[in-house]
Design a protein around this motif. Structure first.
Motif, PDB file in Angstrom:
ATOM      1  N   ILE A 155       1.459   4.509  -2.615  1.00  0.00           N
ATOM      2  CA  ILE A 155       1.329   5.946  -2.337  1.00  0.00           C
ATOM      3  C   ILE A 155       2.623   6.671  -2.711  1.00  0.00           C
ATOM      4  CG2 ILE A 155       1.077   7.642  -0.478  1.00  0.00           C
ATOM      5  CD1 ILE A 155      -0.920   5.679   0.855  1.00  0.00           C
ATOM      6  N   LEU A 192       1.897  10.199   8.487  1.00  0.00           N
ATOM      7  CA  LEU A 192       2.795   9.052   8.376  1.00  0.00           C
ATOM      8  C   LEU A 192       4.016   9.466   7.565  1.00  0.00           C
ATOM      9  CD1 LEU A 192       0.106   6.325   7.550  1.00  0.00           C
ATOM     10  CD2 LEU A 192       1.079   6.892   9.790  1.00  0.00           C
ATOM     11  N   HIS A 199       4.581   7.368  12.829  1.00  0.00           N
ATOM     12  CA  HIS A 199       3.375   8.169  13.050  1.00  0.00           C
ATOM     13  C   HIS A 199       3.792   9.469  13.739  1.00  0.00           C
ATOM     14  CE1 HIS A 199       0.331   4.782  12.638  1.00  0.00           C
ATOM     15  NE2 HIS A 199       1.416   4.063  12.901  1.00  0.00           N
ATOM     16  N   PHE A 234       2.555  11.736   4.494  1.00  0.00           N
ATOM     17  CA  PHE A 234       1.172  11.941   4.059  1.00  0.00           C
ATOM     18  C   PHE A 234       0.239  11.747   5.254  1.00  0.00           C
ATOM     19  CE2 PHE A 234       2.678   7.672   3.110  1.00  0.00           C
ATOM     20  CZ  PHE A 234       1.722   6.838   3.676  1.00  0.00           C
ATOM     21  N   ARG A 235      -0.969  12.319   5.151  1.00  0.00           N
ATOM     22  CA  ARG A 235      -1.920  12.250   6.262  1.00  0.00           C
ATOM     23  C   ARG A 235      -2.483  10.837   6.413  1.00  0.00           C
ATOM     24  NH1 ARG A 235      -2.511  17.231   8.198  1.00  0.00           N
ATOM     25  NH2 ARG A 235      -2.148  18.921   6.721  1.00  0.00           N
ATOM     26  N   ASP A 236      -2.591  10.409   7.680  1.00  0.00           N
ATOM     27  CA  ASP A 236      -3.191   9.103   7.960  1.00  0.00           C
ATOM     28  C   ASP A 236      -4.669   9.140   7.584  1.00  0.00           C
ATOM     29  OD1 ASP A 236      -2.307   6.567  10.088  1.00  0.00           O
ATOM     30  OD2 ASP A 236      -4.429   6.828   9.564  1.00  0.00           O
ATOM     31  N   ILE A 237      -5.136   8.093   6.943  1.00  0.00           N
ATOM     32  CA  ILE A 237      -6.520   8.040   6.471  1.00  0.00           C
ATOM     33  C   ILE A 237      -7.511   7.928   7.633  1.00  0.00           C
ATOM     34  CG2 ILE A 237      -6.805   5.518   6.196  1.00  0.00           C
ATOM     35  CD1 ILE A 237      -7.850   6.139   3.327  1.00  0.00           C
ATOM     36  N   SER A 238      -7.038   7.473   8.783  1.00  0.00           N
ATOM     37  CA  SER A 238      -7.895   7.312   9.962  1.00  0.00           C
ATOM     38  C   SER A 238      -7.214   7.976  11.164  1.00  0.00           C
ATOM     39  CB  SER A 238      -8.134   5.813  10.220  1.00  0.00           C
ATOM     40  OG  SER A 238      -8.884   5.625  11.378  1.00  0.00           O
ATOM     41  N   GLY A 286       0.889  -3.682  17.152  1.00  0.00           N
ATOM     42  CA  GLY A 286      -0.204  -3.079  16.380  1.00  0.00           C
ATOM     43  C   GLY A 286       0.150  -2.685  14.967  1.00  0.00           C
ATOM     44  N   GLN A 287       1.310  -3.124  14.456  1.00  0.00           N
ATOM     45  CA  GLN A 287       1.642  -2.779  13.061  1.00  0.00           C
ATOM     46  C   GLN A 287       0.689  -3.493  12.112  1.00  0.00           C
ATOM     47  OE1 GLN A 287       5.741  -3.462  11.869  1.00  0.00           O
ATOM     48  NE2 GLN A 287       5.426  -2.475   9.868  1.00  0.00           N
ATOM     49  N   SER A 288       0.083  -2.724  11.206  1.00  0.00           N
ATOM     50  CA  SER A 288      -0.853  -3.310  10.247  1.00  0.00           C
ATOM     51  C   SER A 288      -0.388  -3.163   8.809  1.00  0.00           C
ATOM     52  CB  SER A 288      -2.247  -2.690  10.410  1.00  0.00           C
ATOM     53  OG  SER A 288      -2.197  -1.299  10.182  1.00  0.00           O
ATOM     54  N   VAL A 289       0.486  -2.205   8.544  1.00  0.00           N
ATOM     55  CA  VAL A 289       1.024  -2.015   7.192  1.00  0.00           C
ATOM     56  C   VAL A 289       2.526  -2.288   7.270  1.00  0.00           C
ATOM     57  CG1 VAL A 289       1.380  -0.418   5.275  1.00  0.00           C
ATOM     58  CG2 VAL A 289      -0.754  -0.307   6.600  1.00  0.00           C
ATOM     59  N   HIS A 311       6.922   2.913   8.783  1.00  0.00           N
ATOM     60  CA  HIS A 311       6.338   4.254   8.849  1.00  0.00           C
ATOM     61  C   HIS A 311       6.400   4.761  10.272  1.00  0.00           C
ATOM     62  CE1 HIS A 311       3.192   1.199   9.332  1.00  0.00           C
ATOM     63  NE2 HIS A 311       2.603   2.033  10.180  1.00  0.00           N
ATOM     64  N   LEU A 330       0.822  -1.215   0.000  1.00  0.00           N
ATOM     65  CA  LEU A 330       0.000   0.000   0.000  1.00  0.00           C
ATOM     66  C   LEU A 330       0.857   1.268   0.000  1.00  0.00           C
ATOM     67  CD1 LEU A 330      -2.737   1.489   0.378  1.00  0.00           C
ATOM     68  CD2 LEU A 330      -2.495   1.057   2.826  1.00  0.00           C
ATOM     69  N   PHE A 331       1.832   1.330   0.898  1.00  0.00           N
ATOM     70  CA  PHE A 331       2.606   2.564   1.016  1.00  0.00           C
ATOM     71  C   PHE A 331       3.578   2.732  -0.159  1.00  0.00           C
ATOM     72  CE2 PHE A 331       2.017   3.029   5.919  1.00  0.00           C
ATOM     73  CZ  PHE A 331       0.667   3.306   5.700  1.00  0.00           C
ATOM     74  N   ASN A 364       5.113   1.448  15.357  1.00  0.00           N
ATOM     75  CA  ASN A 364       4.608   0.152  15.806  1.00  0.00           C
ATOM     76  C   ASN A 364       5.401  -0.917  15.063  1.00  0.00           C
ATOM     77  OD1 ASN A 364       2.553   1.340  17.409  1.00  0.00           O
ATOM     78  ND2 ASN A 364       1.277   1.616  15.586  1.00  0.00           N
TER      79      ASN A 364
HETATM   80  P1  AMP Z   1       0.229   0.728  11.763  1.00  0.00           P
HETATM   81  O1  AMP Z   1      -1.005   0.144  12.384  1.00  0.00           O
HETATM   82  O2  AMP Z   1       1.233   1.239  12.742  1.00  0.00           O
HETATM   83  O3  AMP Z   1       0.841  -0.232  10.755  1.00  0.00           O
HETATM   84  O4  AMP Z   1      -0.253   1.998  10.974  1.00  0.00           O
HETATM   85  C1  AMP Z   1      -0.805   1.933   9.699  1.00  0.00           C
HETATM   86  C2  AMP Z   1      -1.553   3.219   9.508  1.00  0.00           C
HETATM   87  O5  AMP Z   1      -1.837   3.358   8.128  1.00  0.00           O
HETATM   88  C3  AMP Z   1      -2.889   3.288  10.240  1.00  0.00           C
HETATM   89  O6  AMP Z   1      -2.869   4.391  11.150  1.00  0.00           O
HETATM   90  C4  AMP Z   1      -3.902   3.480   9.117  1.00  0.00           C
HETATM   91  O7  AMP Z   1      -4.956   4.345   9.465  1.00  0.00           O
HETATM   92  C5  AMP Z   1      -3.047   4.049   8.006  1.00  0.00           C
HETATM   93  N1  AMP Z   1      -3.529   3.838   6.649  1.00  0.00           N
HETATM   94  C6  AMP Z   1      -4.044   2.704   6.122  1.00  0.00           C
HETATM   95  N2  AMP Z   1      -4.357   2.901   4.822  1.00  0.00           N
HETATM   96  C7  AMP Z   1      -4.009   4.177   4.523  1.00  0.00           C
HETATM   97  C8  AMP Z   1      -4.080   4.981   3.345  1.00  0.00           C
HETATM   98  N3  AMP Z   1      -4.559   4.499   2.180  1.00  0.00           N
HETATM   99  N4  AMP Z   1      -3.645   6.262   3.404  1.00  0.00           N
HETATM  100  C9  AMP Z   1      -3.174   6.766   4.574  1.00  0.00           C
HETATM  101  N5  AMP Z   1      -3.075   6.063   5.712  1.00  0.00           N
HETATM  102  C10 AMP Z   1      -3.491   4.785   5.697  1.00  0.00           C
END
Ligand code: AMP
Length: 114
Positions: A9, A40, A102, A28-32, A93-96, A100, A5-6, A87
């Motif tokens: 972007i 981020l 924050h 870039f701005r976090d989507i949430s 809690g890392q999801s991507v 990155h 994903l990143f 993270n």
């Molecule tokens: P982490 O959970 O530390 O891996 O953070 C991943 C972050 O990526 C979360 O805060 C998400 O809200 C953010 N995120 C996911 N998809 C996007 C996107 N398309 N653009 C910007 N931020 C995103």
């Protein structure tokens, strides 16, 4: 890296609300957003986690921290206090899985984090 994903972007294939970029870093701005300012900061280079940072990337990580401090000033969150968070791994809690940082600001933060 395809499927990241990143990386999408960073390349401009996926829309991001970019606030800063140079030859090695994109912010870039976090989507949430979890704070009024939530940005981020990522290296253009695909590195999965902070634990995967190699000796050759030490300068890059320093640059990211410098960019974070500059963006914090630009976004007017520097004086009020800001937080820079990585993270690392699922337990944190890392999801991507593209490194990155924050950058969070614009509200008070508690310690320890949840
Ligand atoms: P982490 O959970 O530390 O891996 O953070 C991943 C972050 O990526 C979360 O805060 C998400 O809200 C953010 N995120 C996911 N998809 C996007 C996107 N398309 N653009 C910007 N931020 C995103």
């Amino acid at each position: 890296m395809s499927g990241c994903l990143f990386c999408g972007i960073v390349r401009g294939d996926i829309k991001g609300d970019i606030v800063y970029q140079d030859e090695t870093i994109v912010a870039f701005r976090d989507i949430s957003p979890k704070a009024p300012v939530h940005i981020l900061i990522v290296p253009r280079k695909h590195i999965e986690t902070l634990a995967d940072v190699g000796e050759e990337d030490k300068g890059l990580v320093g640059e990211i921290c410098y960019v974070a401090s500059q963006v914090a000033k630009e976004q007017k969150i520097s004086q009020g206090g800001f937080r820079l968070v990585v993270n690392n791994g699922t337990g944190a809690g890392q999801s991507v899985y593209h490194l990155h940082f924050h950058l969070l600001g614009g509200r008070p933060f508690t310690w320890p984090p949840g």
